[in-house]
Design an enzyme around this catalytic site. Structure first.
Site, mmCIF file in Angstrom:
data_model
loop_
_atom_site.group_PDB
_atom_site.id
_atom_site.type_symbol
_atom_site.label_atom_id
_atom_site.label_comp_id
_atom_site.label_asym_id
_atom_site.label_seq_id
_atom_site.Cartn_x
_atom_site.Cartn_y
_atom_site.Cartn_z
ATOM 1 N N LYS A 41 -25.430 46.075 -90.852
ATOM 2 C CA LYS A 41 -26.523 46.660 -91.341
ATOM 3 C C LYS A 41 -26.855 46.189 -92.576
ATOM 4 O O LYS A 41 -25.952 45.894 -93.619
ATOM 5 C CB LYS A 41 -26.329 48.142 -91.366
ATOM 6 N N SER A 128 -34.530 58.300 -94.793
ATOM 7 C CA SER A 128 -34.213 57.460 -95.814
ATOM 8 C C SER A 128 -34.999 56.070 -95.716
ATOM 9 O O SER A 128 -35.393 55.832 -96.749
ATOM 10 C CB SER A 128 -32.762 56.895 -95.500
#
Ligand code: ADP
Length: 166
Positions: A41, A128
């Site tokens: 990620k 987020s």
């Protein structure tokens, strides 16, 4: 002692995450917030920055601790004798993803139970990724994240770095 682990990217922590933490500490004796570092990620904040922001945010609670995990969450919590995985759910899309993840975790470690906590409607829209996008356009995120996170986002997008605090 009933301990739960609340894992997540927390990139960055939002008022939605804090609401889950605040409600969880009233149910569990101890809560371990696990900041996940997944090499696949891409994060805006480094693992150290996310851990340090989260540590500052959970300071008011003496039964909440923060750890960094760069391995499988189930292995990580099993080693610490934690058997409950807590995840927050905002909507059916979250649920569908979380449900699959919980089945995968069950297959990996049958002794671990996943418990879902639904979002407080006030925090339903907080995500987020959307907050980062808004902050990148210098939008006002003050009602969505704690003030130290708002400042960290401002520093990231205006100065290209974080304040020395993080
Ligand atoms: P991940 O990359 O593991 O999904 P996140 O930091 O996005 O990490 O989320 C961590 C956990 O918090 C997840 O279970 C997510 O569904 C939950 N969560 C995120 N935002 C909210 C919110 N506004 N209300 C309730 N739960 C939330």
């Amino acid at each position: 002692m009933l301990t739960a682990a609340f894992p997540g990217s927390f990139d960055p922590p939002t008022l939605g995450h804090l609401n889950i933490i605040e409600r969880a500490v009233r149910i569990f004796d101890e809560l371990l917030v696990v900041v996940a570092e997944n090499r696949q990620k891409k994060y805006l904040f480094s693992a150290e920055e996310r851990v340090s922001m989260m540590r500052a945010l959970v300071e008011p609670w003496n039964n909440v601790s923060v750890a960094l995990c760069d391995s499988l969450i189930v292995d990580f919590i099993k080693k610490r004798n934690v058997r409950i995985l807590l995840r927050g759910v905002r909507d059916v899309w979250d649920f569908s993803y979380e449900f699959e993840l919980s089945l995968m975790n069950k297959a990996l470690a049958s002794s671990i139970e996943t418990i879902f906590m639904t979002t407080d409607p006030e925090y339903f829209i907080l995500r987020s990724s959307a907050i980062k996008e808004l902050a990148s356009f210098h939008g006002d995120v003050s009602g969505m994240v704690p003030s130290l996170v708002a400042e960290a986002l401002r520093n990231k997008y205006t100065k290209g770095g974080l304040s020395p605090k993080f």
